[in-house]
Structure formats: C-alpha cells, structure tokens
Design a protein around this motif. Sequence first.
Motif, short mmCIF file in Angstrom:
data_model
loop_
_atom_site.label_atom_id
_atom_site.label_comp_id
_atom_site.label_asym_id
_atom_site.label_seq_id
_atom_site.Cartn_x
_atom_site.Cartn_y
_atom_site.Cartn_z
N ASN A 111 2.55 -7.91 -6.22
CA ASN A 111 2.10 -7.34 -4.94
C ASN A 111 1.43 -5.99 -5.12
O ASN A 111 0.54 -5.63 -4.36
CB ASN A 111 3.28 -7.18 -3.98
N PHE A 112 1.85 -5.25 -6.12
CA PHE A 112 1.29 -3.93 -6.38
C PHE A 112 0.26 -3.95 -7.51
O PHE A 112 -0.13 -2.91 -8.02
CB PHE A 112 2.41 -2.93 -6.70
N SER A 113 -0.15 -5.14 -7.91
CA SER A 113 -1.13 -5.32 -9.00
C SER A 113 -0.67 -4.64 -10.29
O SER A 113 -1.46 -4.03 -11.00
CB SER A 113 -2.50 -4.79 -8.58
N LEU A 114 0.60 -4.77 -10.58
CA LEU A 114 1.17 -4.16 -11.78
C LEU A 114 1.77 -5.21 -12.72
O LEU A 114 2.58 -4.89 -13.56
CB LEU A 114 2.27 -3.16 -11.39
N ASN A 115 1.34 -6.46 -12.58
CA ASN A 115 1.98 -7.52 -13.32
C ASN A 115 1.86 -7.37 -14.84
O ASN A 115 2.78 -7.72 -15.56
CB ASN A 115 1.53 -8.91 -12.88
N SER A 116 0.79 -6.82 -15.35
CA SER A 116 0.68 -6.67 -16.81
C SER A 116 1.64 -5.62 -17.33
O SER A 116 2.22 -5.77 -18.40
CB SER A 116 -0.75 -6.34 -17.20
N ILE A 117 1.85 -4.57 -16.57
CA ILE A 117 2.81 -3.54 -16.96
C ILE A 117 4.22 -4.08 -16.87
O ILE A 117 5.05 -3.86 -17.75
CB ILE A 117 2.64 -2.28 -16.08
N ALA A 118 4.50 -4.81 -15.81
CA ALA A 118 5.84 -5.34 -15.59
C ALA A 118 6.28 -6.26 -16.73
O ALA A 118 7.44 -6.25 -17.12
CB ALA A 118 5.91 -6.06 -14.26
N LYS A 119 5.37 -7.04 -17.26
CA LYS A 119 5.71 -7.99 -18.31
C LYS A 119 6.28 -7.28 -19.54
O LYS A 119 7.10 -7.83 -20.24
CB LYS A 119 4.52 -8.86 -18.68
N MET A 120 5.83 -6.05 -19.78
CA MET A 120 6.35 -5.28 -20.91
C MET A 120 7.84 -4.98 -20.73
O MET A 120 8.60 -4.98 -21.68
CB MET A 120 5.59 -3.98 -21.08
N THR A 159 0.82 -1.21 0.00
CA THR A 159 0.00 0.00 0.00
C THR A 159 0.85 1.26 0.00
O THR A 159 0.32 2.36 -0.03
CB THR A 159 -0.93 0.03 1.23
N ASP A 160 2.17 1.11 0.02
CA ASP A 160 3.08 2.25 0.09
C ASP A 160 3.88 2.34 -1.21
O ASP A 160 4.72 1.47 -1.47
CB ASP A 160 4.00 2.10 1.29
N MET A 161 3.63 3.37 -1.99
CA MET A 161 4.30 3.50 -3.28
C MET A 161 5.80 3.73 -3.12
O MET A 161 6.57 3.42 -4.03
CB MET A 161 3.66 4.61 -4.11
N ASN A 162 6.24 4.23 -1.98
CA ASN A 162 7.68 4.35 -1.74
C ASN A 162 8.32 2.96 -1.70
O ASN A 162 9.46 2.79 -2.12
CB ASN A 162 7.97 5.10 -0.43
N SER A 163 7.57 1.98 -1.21
CA SER A 163 8.05 0.61 -1.19
C SER A 163 8.27 0.09 -2.60
O SER A 163 9.26 -0.61 -2.87
CB SER A 163 7.06 -0.31 -0.48
N LEU A 164 7.40 0.45 -3.50
CA LEU A 164 7.54 0.04 -4.89
C LEU A 164 8.83 0.64 -5.47
O LEU A 164 9.61 -0.05 -6.12
CB LEU A 164 6.34 0.49 -5.72
N GLU A 165 9.06 1.90 -5.18
CA GLU A 165 10.28 2.56 -5.66
C GLU A 165 11.53 1.88 -5.11
O GLU A 165 12.48 1.61 -5.84
CB GLU A 165 10.27 4.03 -5.28
N VAL A 166 11.53 1.58 -3.82
CA VAL A 166 12.68 0.91 -3.20
C VAL A 166 12.92 -0.44 -3.85
O VAL A 166 14.06 -0.80 -4.17
CB VAL A 166 12.47 0.77 -1.67
N ALA A 167 11.86 -1.19 -4.07
CA ALA A 167 12.00 -2.52 -4.67
C ALA A 167 12.55 -2.43 -6.10
O ALA A 167 13.43 -3.20 -6.48
CB ALA A 167 10.66 -3.24 -4.65
N ILE A 168 12.05 -1.49 -6.87
CA ILE A 168 12.53 -1.32 -8.25
C ILE A 168 14.00 -0.93 -8.25
O ILE A 168 14.80 -1.47 -9.01
CB ILE A 168 11.67 -0.30 -9.01
N LEU A 169 14.37 -0.01 -7.37
CA LEU A 169 15.76 0.41 -7.29
C LEU A 169 16.66 -0.75 -6.84
O LEU A 169 17.77 -0.91 -7.34
CB LEU A 169 15.91 1.59 -6.33
#
Length: 84
Positions: free
Chosen positions: A70-79, A27-37
């Motif tokens: 986890n962030f419900s972004l799997n379709s975007i990630a596949k690209m 639920t924390d978009m900063n977590s998404l940024e940390v994970a991507i980095l």
Amino acid sequence: MENLIDMVDAGEINEAENRLYDLISATDMNSLEVAILFYSYLNDKTDDFLEANDFSRDEIKLGMENVADNFSLNSIAKMFLTDF
C-alpha cells in the motif's frame, strides 16, 4: 493504536486487523507507523496465543506485505520480512 492493542490482548486479532485497515491511509506516514507497530506487537505474541485466537505468523507476514505494498515499499519490506 491503544484500542487495537486492547483488541489484540482480548483475542480479537482479526477484528483489530480489520479496524487497522479501516484506519490507515496510504498517503499518511503515521498510518505506516501504526501498521508496523501493530504487526510488530502481534509478532511478539506466542504461537499458542496466536493459534488460540485464529491467527498465524503467516498472516502477520502477509499483513506486513500488504501494508508495504500500500505504501509502495514492497522491495524494502522483503529484506526484513524474511526474519519476521
């Protein structure tokens, strides 16, 4: 994030990844940024470094897929993960 990077540089990749999952929240978009980095930093490491520390490009890809899921972004990630 700095502590995770230090762990990776010390060869503690699996431990750093486990810590990442302890820290992130879907639920924390900063977590998404940390994970991507985190996974981007890992992806910049050489194959030799990854292999010497019991990690692989496939594990990086799987980690990114898990984070995206986890962030419900799997379709975007596949690209993007086809080049990862």
